[in-house]
Design a protein around this motif. Structure first.
Motif, PDB file in Angstrom:
ATOM      1  N   VAL A   1     -18.494  16.836  18.577  1.00  0.00           N
ATOM      2  CA  VAL A   1     -18.771  15.655  19.396  1.00  0.00           C
ATOM      3  C   VAL A   1     -17.662  14.629  19.182  1.00  0.00           C
ATOM      4  O   VAL A   1     -17.254  14.373  18.056  1.00  0.00           O
ATOM      5  N   VAL A   2     -17.176  14.067  20.275  1.00  0.00           N
ATOM      6  CA  VAL A   2     -16.170  13.006  20.227  1.00  0.00           C
ATOM      7  C   VAL A   2     -16.743  11.822  21.003  1.00  0.00           C
ATOM      8  O   VAL A   2     -16.972  11.931  22.210  1.00  0.00           O
ATOM      9  N   HIS A   3     -17.002  10.753  20.315  1.00  0.00           N
ATOM     10  CA  HIS A   3     -17.600   9.557  20.918  1.00  0.00           C
ATOM     11  C   HIS A   3     -18.859   9.919  21.703  1.00  0.00           C
ATOM     12  O   HIS A   3     -19.027   9.543  22.865  1.00  0.00           O
ATOM     13  N   PHE A   4     -19.722  10.688  21.049  1.00  0.00           N
ATOM     14  CA  PHE A   4     -21.047  11.072  21.546  1.00  0.00           C
ATOM     15  C   PHE A   4     -21.024  12.074  22.699  1.00  0.00           C
ATOM     16  O   PHE A   4     -22.034  12.309  23.337  1.00  0.00           O
ATOM     17  N   VAL A   5     -19.866  12.683  22.989  1.00  0.00           N
ATOM     18  CA  VAL A   5     -19.745  13.667  24.063  1.00  0.00           C
ATOM     19  C   VAL A   5     -19.218  14.970  23.461  1.00  0.00           C
ATOM     20  O   VAL A   5     -18.200  14.953  22.752  1.00  0.00           O
ATOM     21  N   PRO A   6     -19.872  16.115  23.733  1.00  0.00           N
ATOM     22  CA  PRO A   6     -19.353  17.390  23.221  1.00  0.00           C
ATOM     23  C   PRO A   6     -17.930  17.642  23.715  1.00  0.00           C
ATOM     24  O   PRO A   6     -17.591  17.334  24.856  1.00  0.00           O
ATOM     25  N   LEU A   7     -17.120  18.188  22.834  1.00  0.00           N
ATOM     26  CA  LEU A   7     -15.720  18.448  23.153  1.00  0.00           C
ATOM     27  C   LEU A   7     -15.583  19.376  24.356  1.00  0.00           C
ATOM     28  O   LEU A   7     -14.811  19.102  25.266  1.00  0.00           O
ATOM     29  N   GLY A   8     -16.323  20.456  24.386  1.00  0.00           N
ATOM     30  CA  GLY A   8     -16.275  21.391  25.498  1.00  0.00           C
ATOM     31  C   GLY A   8     -15.089  22.335  25.398  1.00  0.00           C
ATOM     32  O   GLY A   8     -14.287  22.264  24.475  1.00  0.00           O
ATOM     33  N   PRO A   9     -14.960  23.236  26.387  1.00  0.00           N
ATOM     34  CA  PRO A   9     -13.885  24.233  26.354  1.00  0.00           C
ATOM     35  C   PRO A   9     -12.526  23.632  26.713  1.00  0.00           C
ATOM     36  O   PRO A   9     -12.454  22.599  27.375  1.00  0.00           O
ATOM     37  N   ASN A  10     -11.471  24.296  26.270  1.00  0.00           N
ATOM     38  CA  ASN A  10     -10.087  23.917  26.607  1.00  0.00           C
ATOM     39  C   ASN A  10      -9.739  22.487  26.211  1.00  0.00           C
ATOM     40  O   ASN A  10      -8.999  21.806  26.918  1.00  0.00           O
ATOM     41  N   ALA A  11     -10.300  22.041  25.104  1.00  0.00           N
ATOM     42  CA  ALA A  11     -10.036  20.687  24.625  1.00  0.00           C
ATOM     43  C   ALA A  11      -9.897  20.714  23.105  1.00  0.00           C
ATOM     44  O   ALA A  11     -10.352  21.642  22.449  1.00  0.00           O
ATOM     45  N   MET A  12      -9.249  19.688  22.585  1.00  0.00           N
ATOM     46  CA  MET A  12      -9.093  19.530  21.146  1.00  0.00           C
ATOM     47  C   MET A  12      -9.496  18.123  20.750  1.00  0.00           C
ATOM     48  O   MET A  12      -9.333  17.182  21.531  1.00  0.00           O
ATOM     49  N   ARG A  13     -10.024  18.012  19.550  1.00  0.00           N
ATOM     50  CA  ARG A  13     -10.274  16.697  18.977  1.00  0.00           C
ATOM     51  C   ARG A  13      -9.067  16.389  18.107  1.00  0.00           C
ATOM     52  O   ARG A  13      -8.694  17.175  17.236  1.00  0.00           O
ATOM     53  N   VAL A  14      -8.413  15.261  18.356  1.00  0.00           N
ATOM     54  CA  VAL A  14      -7.210  14.868  17.621  1.00  0.00           C
ATOM     55  C   VAL A  14      -7.321  13.422  17.166  1.00  0.00           C
ATOM     56  O   VAL A  14      -7.975  12.599  17.807  1.00  0.00           O
ATOM     57  N   TRP A  15      -6.682  13.142  16.041  1.00  0.00           N
ATOM     58  CA  TRP A  15      -6.548  11.766  15.556  1.00  0.00           C
ATOM     59  C   TRP A  15      -5.277  11.193  16.166  1.00  0.00           C
ATOM     60  O   TRP A  15      -4.246  11.865  16.189  1.00  0.00           O
ATOM     61  N   VAL A  16      -5.327   9.975  16.635  1.00  0.00           N
ATOM     62  CA  VAL A  16      -4.144   9.300  17.166  1.00  0.00           C
ATOM     63  C   VAL A  16      -3.551   8.464  16.040  1.00  0.00           C
ATOM     64  O   VAL A  16      -4.209   7.572  15.499  1.00  0.00           O
ATOM     65  N   ASP A  17      -2.298   8.778  15.670  1.00  0.00           N
ATOM     66  CA  ASP A  17      -1.627   8.070  14.579  1.00  0.00           C
ATOM     67  C   ASP A  17      -0.618   7.041  15.090  1.00  0.00           C
ATOM     68  O   ASP A  17      -0.642   5.893  14.666  1.00  0.00           O
TER      69      ASP A  17
END
Length: 125
Positions: free
Chosen positions: A72-88
């Motif tokens: 989950v990213v901000h309360f929304v499932p990531l889903g297919p063809n996506a990545m969760r990344v940290w912005v630096d």
């Protein structure tokens, strides 16, 4: 709940910068969805985020967190063809986010947090 004792055995929201993880395995961290940049060794994989508009420009530097579609990213499932990344580091601070929220609209807003980004727009370093 009025005290920490009232929260025993329940899930509560807690600021990530106030959590200390000790002697916890990576499998344990991933299964509990703890998402701190220092909590999982895999999160140190650096990456560049490319413009979602297709220009090929690097809009931010960051590091990979997950490709699990159930994350989950901000309360929304990531889903297919996506990545969760940290912005630096924002390279183009005004670049639009792929999935904006009420608080995050551009790359500059997302520094220090995780966002969802299309897999084909993430370049692993």
């Amino acid at each position: 709940m009025t005290s920490i004792e009232d929260a025993i055995g329940t899930k509560v929201a807690w600021p990530a910068d106030k959590v200390v993880l000790e002697n916890i395995s990576i499998n344990n961290v991933e299964s509990t969805n703890i998402s701190s940049p220092s909590s999982v060794n895999n999160s140190k994989k650096k990456c560049n985020l490319l413009d979602i508009g297709g220009s090929g420009k690097i809009v931010a530097e960051g590091h990979w967190s997950s490709s699990d579609p159930n994350q989950v990213v901000h309360f929304v499932p990531l889903g297919p063809n996506a990545m969760r990344v940290w912005v630096d580091i924002p390279r183009i601070p005004s670049a639009s986010l792929w999935r904006p929220t009420s608080e995050l609209e551009c790359i500059e807003d997302a520094v220090g947090t995780t966002i969802a980004w299309p897999s084909d727009k993430v370049v692993m370093l």
